[in-house]
Write an enzyme that holds these catalytic residues in place. Structure first.
Site, PDB file in Angstrom:
ATOM      1  CG  HIS A   1     -35.170   0.375 -38.862  1.00  0.00           C
ATOM      2  ND1 HIS A   1     -36.070  -0.495 -38.301  1.00  0.00           N
ATOM      3  CD2 HIS A   1     -33.936  -0.102 -38.547  1.00  0.00           C
ATOM      4  CE1 HIS A   1     -35.413  -1.465 -37.664  1.00  0.00           C
ATOM      5  NE2 HIS A   1     -34.122  -1.232 -37.801  1.00  0.00           N
TER       6      HIS A   1
ATOM      7  CG  ASP B   1     -39.186   0.784 -37.072  1.00  0.00           C
ATOM      8  OD1 ASP B   1     -39.176  -0.371 -36.620  1.00  0.00           O
ATOM      9  OD2 ASP B   1     -38.410   1.177 -37.957  1.00  0.00           O
TER      10      ASP B   1
END
Length: 259
Positions: free
Chosen positions: A22, A127
């Site tokens: 990520h 995110d």
């Protein structure tokens, strides 16, 4: 909201989930934004910050961009916690509880420190795996955008969790992971149980981890927009389904070809 100086570039806070894949994809996005002249504060946990300094070229990579800086936040776990494998859900649960007040303090501090330049953070790009930044962004009246690196097919499955439960496809009955999944529109012809994320295999829909992911997914439409690391020619039909839930979806992938 404080009046902003129009001669200063937008200042975006990027907040990835603290896992290497990520962070890596969102660093690519940060680089694109910096290249476009925007200011970027990249917020990572203390643990991830240490790994970036030891194992990546993040400092030299972003040295040409005067508007980029790294900032850190606690993830609430002991330093020796592995933060991976079967421990990843511990990170999910601890992170939201620990990081929320620190995240809010960061924005307060940013406003105070930028009172002279009038260039505080004026957009948050987080995110898609956690929702607590939305609450804080709304409190400060800061536009909030989600980013998701995996495929739109993956995102659409999350959006359809409630359909799977209502249709009786979750929890699984039996052990055949090749059994087809029929309740995800647009993916009926090829989706199987084994294609679903592992936590979908919970035997009880009241399972703590399953409920947390379900609740986080329900928060996604609150964002002003979604940015996805994909492109229309690859996932156009599924993007059309996803836009029925979140109309403002922007496809900018594949990121690595732009950087």
């Amino acid at each position: 909201m404080d009046r902003l100086r129009l001669d200063l570039p937008p200042h975006i806070l990027i907040f990835p989930f603290p896992a290497s894949s990520h962070v890596g994809s969102m660093l690519k996005l940060a680089e694109l934004l910096c290249h476009g002249g925007l200011h970027v504060t990249f917020l990572v946990t203390h643990y991830i910050h240490g790994r970036l300094l030891r194992h990546s070229d993040v400092q030299s990579r972003f040295s040409p961009y005067s508007g980029f800086r790294l900032q850190t936040i606690s993830d609430g776990l002991p330093e020796d916690d592995p933060r991976s494998g079967d421990k990843i859900m511990d990170l999910f649960h601890s992170f939201g509880a620990t990081a929320r007040p620190h995240f809010r303090e960061l924005l307060v501090s940013n406003r105070q420190q930028n009172c002279d330049t009038q260039n505080p953070i004026n957009c948050i790009l987080a995110d898609l795996l956690f929702s607590f930044p939305i609450d804080v962004a709304e409190e400060f009246e800061i536009p909030f955008i989600y980013f998701k690196a995996p495929s739109t097919c993956n995102l659409w499955v999350y959006f359809c969790v409630h359909k799977l439960v209502e249709a009786g496809e979750l929890p699984f009955k039996g052990t055949n992971l090749d059994a087809p999944i029929a309740s995800v529109p647009g993916m009926e012809r090829f989706l199987r149980r084994c294609d679903l994320p592992s936590f979908f295999r919970a035997q009880d829909v009241e399972d703590r981890d399953f409920q947390m992911i379900l609740n986080e997914t329900l928060q996604i439409p609150r964002a002003k927009a979604l940015i996805l690391n994909t492109f229309e020619d690859l996932e156009g039909p599924i993007l059309a389904h996803a836009r029925s839930v979140c109309p403002k979806i922007y496809t900018i992938g594949p990121l690595h070809t732009h950087t």
